[in-house]
Scaffold this motif. Structure first.
Motif, mmCIF file in Angstrom:
data_model
loop_
_atom_site.group_PDB
_atom_site.id
_atom_site.type_symbol
_atom_site.label_atom_id
_atom_site.label_comp_id
_atom_site.label_asym_id
_atom_site.label_seq_id
_atom_site.Cartn_x
_atom_site.Cartn_y
_atom_site.Cartn_z
ATOM 1 N N ASN A 55 12.023 93.494 -110.432
ATOM 2 C CA ASN A 55 12.858 92.967 -111.518
ATOM 3 C C ASN A 55 14.346 93.124 -111.262
ATOM 4 O O ASN A 55 15.156 92.479 -111.902
ATOM 5 C CB ASN A 55 12.521 93.645 -112.847
ATOM 6 N N GLU A 56 14.703 94.019 -110.358
ATOM 7 C CA GLU A 56 16.118 94.245 -110.095
ATOM 8 C C GLU A 56 16.830 92.928 -109.801
ATOM 9 O O GLU A 56 17.946 92.692 -110.244
ATOM 10 C CB GLU A 56 16.252 95.198 -108.916
ATOM 11 N N ASN A 57 16.145 92.042 -109.065
ATOM 12 C CA ASN A 57 16.746 90.744 -108.742
ATOM 13 C C ASN A 57 16.943 89.890 -109.987
ATOM 14 O O ASN A 57 17.878 89.100 -110.068
ATOM 15 C CB ASN A 57 15.856 89.983 -107.753
ATOM 16 N N ASP A 58 16.054 90.066 -110.959
ATOM 17 C CA ASP A 58 16.111 89.233 -112.162
ATOM 18 C C ASP A 58 17.215 89.664 -113.120
ATOM 19 O O ASP A 58 17.531 88.941 -114.058
ATOM 20 C CB ASP A 58 14.776 89.293 -112.917
ATOM 21 N N VAL A 59 17.772 90.830 -112.917
ATOM 22 C CA VAL A 59 18.760 91.314 -113.880
ATOM 23 C C VAL A 59 20.164 91.339 -113.281
ATOM 24 O O VAL A 59 21.102 91.800 -113.910
ATOM 25 C CB VAL A 59 18.393 92.722 -114.411
ATOM 26 N N GLN A 60 20.298 90.812 -112.069
ATOM 27 C CA GLN A 60 21.611 90.914 -111.426
ATOM 28 C C GLN A 60 22.689 90.126 -112.151
ATOM 29 O O GLN A 60 23.858 90.473 -112.101
ATOM 30 C CB GLN A 60 21.517 90.472 -109.968
ATOM 31 N N TRP A 61 22.284 89.069 -112.858
ATOM 32 C CA TRP A 61 23.269 88.260 -113.595
ATOM 33 C C TRP A 61 24.023 89.101 -114.625
ATOM 34 O O TRP A 61 25.164 88.793 -114.964
ATOM 35 C CB TRP A 61 22.591 87.077 -114.282
ATOM 36 N N VAL A 62 23.386 90.172 -115.100
ATOM 37 C CA VAL A 62 24.028 91.019 -116.120
ATOM 38 C C VAL A 62 25.353 91.573 -115.595
ATOM 39 O O VAL A 62 26.364 91.593 -116.296
ATOM 40 C CB VAL A 62 23.078 92.163 -116.543
ATOM 41 N N GLY A 63 25.348 92.009 -114.339
ATOM 42 C CA GLY A 63 26.549 92.590 -113.758
ATOM 43 C C GLY A 63 27.645 91.592 -113.457
ATOM 44 O O GLY A 63 28.787 91.965 -113.221
ATOM 45 N N HIS A 64 27.279 90.302 -113.472
ATOM 46 C CA HIS A 64 28.273 89.262 -113.181
ATOM 47 C C HIS A 64 28.967 88.766 -114.448
ATOM 48 O O HIS A 64 29.872 87.951 -114.370
ATOM 49 C CB HIS A 64 27.604 88.075 -112.483
ATOM 50 N N ARG A 65 28.500 89.218 -115.589
ATOM 51 C CA ARG A 65 29.088 88.748 -116.851
ATOM 52 C C ARG A 65 29.987 89.809 -117.465
ATOM 53 O O ARG A 65 29.856 90.982 -117.186
ATOM 54 C CB ARG A 65 27.985 88.452 -117.862
ATOM 55 N N ASP A 66 30.860 89.344 -118.340
ATOM 56 C CA ASP A 66 31.624 90.263 -119.176
ATOM 57 C C ASP A 66 30.821 90.495 -120.455
ATOM 58 O O ASP A 66 30.176 89.582 -120.967
ATOM 59 C CB ASP A 66 32.979 89.649 -119.556
ATOM 60 N N TRP A 67 30.896 91.709 -120.979
ATOM 61 C CA TRP A 67 30.145 92.072 -122.186
ATOM 62 C C TRP A 67 31.096 92.656 -123.214
ATOM 63 O O TRP A 67 32.094 93.287 -122.877
ATOM 64 C CB TRP A 67 29.039 93.069 -121.850
ATOM 65 N N ILE A 68 30.765 92.426 -124.473
ATOM 66 C CA ILE A 68 31.604 92.915 -125.567
ATOM 67 C C ILE A 68 30.733 93.697 -126.533
ATOM 68 O O ILE A 68 29.629 93.259 -126.878
ATOM 69 C CB ILE A 68 32.256 91.730 -126.314
ATOM 70 N N ILE A 69 31.214 94.877 -126.926
ATOM 71 C CA ILE A 69 30.531 95.584 -128.006
ATOM 72 C C ILE A 69 31.527 95.769 -129.141
ATOM 73 O O ILE A 69 32.731 95.897 -128.922
ATOM 74 C CB ILE A 69 29.946 96.956 -127.583
ATOM 75 N N GLU A 70 31.033 95.728 -130.365
ATOM 76 C CA GLU A 70 31.931 95.953 -131.489
ATOM 77 C C GLU A 70 31.194 96.558 -132.669
ATOM 78 O O GLU A 70 29.969 96.467 -132.780
ATOM 79 C CB GLU A 70 32.660 94.675 -131.891
ATOM 80 N N ARG A 71 31.946 97.224 -133.507
ATOM 81 C CA ARG A 71 31.424 97.748 -134.761
ATOM 82 C C ARG A 71 32.595 97.940 -135.706
ATOM 83 O O ARG A 71 33.755 97.895 -135.294
ATOM 84 C CB ARG A 71 30.688 99.075 -134.554
ATOM 85 N N SER A 72 32.286 98.109 -136.975
ATOM 86 C CA SER A 72 33.364 98.349 -137.934
ATOM 87 C C SER A 72 33.262 99.788 -138.427
ATOM 88 O O SER A 72 32.217 100.423 -138.313
ATOM 89 C CB SER A 72 33.269 97.368 -139.101
ATOM 90 N N PHE A 73 34.352 100.299 -138.918
ATOM 91 C CA PHE A 73 34.354 101.624 -139.532
ATOM 92 C C PHE A 73 35.416 101.649 -140.614
ATOM 93 O O PHE A 73 36.307 100.797 -140.651
ATOM 94 C CB PHE A 73 34.574 102.739 -138.487
#
Length: 147
Positions: A55-73
């Motif tokens: 599966n390692e090959n199937d998840v490589q696209w994750v590392g090529h993308r930018d990711w955003i996390i957010e929450r409110s407080f």
């Protein structure tokens, strides 16, 4: 861990569930902090277990993308000096508070404590962390290296 504190006697714990999305908006999931993108995506069934079989090959696209996390407080008294305590970011990342950039991190082996007083507002606040693709950032850095 990540906390926001002022005058060292009030702290807001920012660990817990954040909203995770790819910068292009294609993927969304919930992410527990402390935690990591791969685990969150696996739990949301967006990707297979990266440590299982091939599966390692199937998840490589994750590392090529930018990711955003957010929450409110919520903040009752924004008038004091507030600092954001960031223990660990394992990639190149920019932290925004109410759309104001308060930290640009490019070294995962140190902690950061930016003063975020200017960005904070009374009541609801949105913290967003934009993780830049470690693969793209690595390539850009290498390109910037003189030979």
């Amino acid at each position: 861990g990540m906390t926001s504190s002022y005058a060292s006697d009030v702290a807001i714990d920012l660990s817990g569930t954040w909203k995770l999305s790819s910068a292009d908006g294609d993927h969304q999931a919930r992410m527990d902090i402390p935690g990591d993108v791969h685990t969150a995506l696996r739990d949301a069934k967006v990707i297979p277990d990266p440590y299982f079989g091939r599966n390692e090959n199937d998840v490589q696209w994750v590392g090529h993308r930018d990711w955003i996390i957010e929450r409110s407080f919520h903040v009752e008294e924004p008038d004091a000096s507030w600092y954001l305590d960031v223990d660990y970011l394992d990639t190149v990342a920019v932290v925004f508070l109410n759309d104001i950039p308060v930290l640009s991190a490019d070294n995962c082996f140190r902690s950061y404590r930016p003063d975020v007083s200017n960005a904070l507002q009374q009541g609801e606040n949105i913290i967003r962390i934009h993780f830049h693709s470690s693969i793209k950032a690595g390539a850009e850095r290498q390109a910037a290296q003189p030979f």
